[in-house]
Design a protein around this motif. Structure first.
Motif, mmCIF file in Angstrom:
data_model
loop_
_atom_site.group_PDB
_atom_site.id
_atom_site.type_symbol
_atom_site.label_atom_id
_atom_site.label_comp_id
_atom_site.label_asym_id
_atom_site.label_seq_id
_atom_site.Cartn_x
_atom_site.Cartn_y
_atom_site.Cartn_z
ATOM 1 N N LEU A 19 -92.031 12.766 -22.948
ATOM 2 C CA LEU A 19 -91.555 14.122 -23.184
ATOM 3 C C LEU A 19 -92.481 14.831 -24.172
ATOM 4 C CD1 LEU A 19 -87.789 13.245 -23.659
ATOM 5 C CD2 LEU A 19 -88.866 14.108 -21.587
ATOM 6 N N TRP A 20 -93.113 15.886 -23.705
ATOM 7 C CA TRP A 20 -93.989 16.689 -24.556
ATOM 8 C C TRP A 20 -93.461 18.111 -24.561
ATOM 9 C CZ3 TRP A 20 -99.729 15.742 -22.713
ATOM 10 C CH2 TRP A 20 -100.051 14.389 -22.818
ATOM 11 N N LEU A 21 -93.812 18.842 -25.622
ATOM 12 C CA LEU A 21 -93.581 20.272 -25.650
ATOM 13 C C LEU A 21 -94.648 20.923 -26.506
ATOM 14 C CD1 LEU A 21 -92.229 20.906 -28.627
ATOM 15 C CD2 LEU A 21 -90.139 20.284 -27.485
ATOM 16 N N ALA A 22 -94.748 22.231 -26.371
ATOM 17 C CA ALA A 22 -95.718 22.986 -27.153
ATOM 18 C C ALA A 22 -94.973 23.910 -28.103
ATOM 19 C CB ALA A 22 -96.619 23.803 -26.225
ATOM 20 N N VAL A 23 -95.503 24.041 -29.310
ATOM 21 C CA VAL A 23 -95.033 25.028 -30.274
ATOM 22 C C VAL A 23 -96.289 25.697 -30.800
ATOM 23 C CG1 VAL A 23 -93.890 25.441 -32.488
ATOM 24 C CG2 VAL A 23 -92.966 23.742 -30.904
ATOM 25 N N ASP A 24 -96.355 27.010 -30.596
ATOM 26 C CA ASP A 24 -97.558 27.783 -30.905
ATOM 27 C C ASP A 24 -98.750 27.136 -30.207
ATOM 28 O OD1 ASP A 24 -95.948 29.519 -32.302
ATOM 29 O OD2 ASP A 24 -96.379 28.636 -34.248
ATOM 30 N N ASN A 25 -99.742 26.699 -30.934
ATOM 31 C CA ASN A 25 -100.907 26.105 -30.261
ATOM 32 C C ASN A 25 -100.897 24.580 -30.316
ATOM 33 O OD1 ASN A 25 -101.563 25.805 -32.982
ATOM 34 N ND2 ASN A 25 -103.741 26.067 -32.606
ATOM 35 N N GLY A 26 -99.837 23.992 -30.815
ATOM 36 C CA GLY A 26 -99.756 22.542 -30.909
ATOM 37 C C GLY A 26 -98.999 21.917 -29.745
ATOM 38 N N VAL A 27 -99.408 20.711 -29.366
ATOM 39 C CA VAL A 27 -98.721 19.928 -28.339
ATOM 40 C C VAL A 27 -98.141 18.703 -29.036
ATOM 41 C CG1 VAL A 27 -98.967 18.618 -26.195
ATOM 42 C CG2 VAL A 27 -100.257 20.755 -26.514
ATOM 43 N N TYR A 28 -96.850 18.471 -28.803
ATOM 44 C CA TYR A 28 -96.133 17.417 -29.506
ATOM 45 C C TYR A 28 -95.478 16.451 -28.521
ATOM 46 C CZ TYR A 28 -96.824 20.686 -33.279
ATOM 47 O OH TYR A 28 -97.407 21.528 -34.197
#
Length: 83
Positions: A19-28
């Motif tokens: 499970l990944w998601l993006a917040v602003d320019n970061g990928v987590y």
């Protein structure tokens, strides 16, 4: 050096054990964070594979990203992915 991902690549990690998601320019990578999330795993699973910036900032301040971001961040979004 940090790896760069497209939003399409992030979208490929939206179920199962990845499970990944993006917040602003970061990928987590939030795969192992579900049990730690104070708001529960359900919302993270719903946002997995997407740009969750709007929802993240609606409920969290910068201190949350400062606290957890470094351990969860796996890369950045490619410029073209932000269009």
């Amino acid at each position: 050096m940090s790896k760069t991902f497209t939003l399409k690549e992030v979208g490929e990690h939206k179920d199962g054990d990845s499970l990944w998601l993006a917040v602003d320019n970061g990928v987590y990578d939030i795969s192992n964070f579900l049990d730690e999330h104070p708001g529960g795993a359900k919302i993270l699973k719903r946002m997995a594979g997407k740009d969750a910036s709007k929802q993240f900032w609606k409920y969290h301040g910068k201190t949350v990203l400062d606290k957890y971001g470094d351990k969860l961040k796996i890369g950045t979004l490619a410029e073209s992915a932000k269009l």
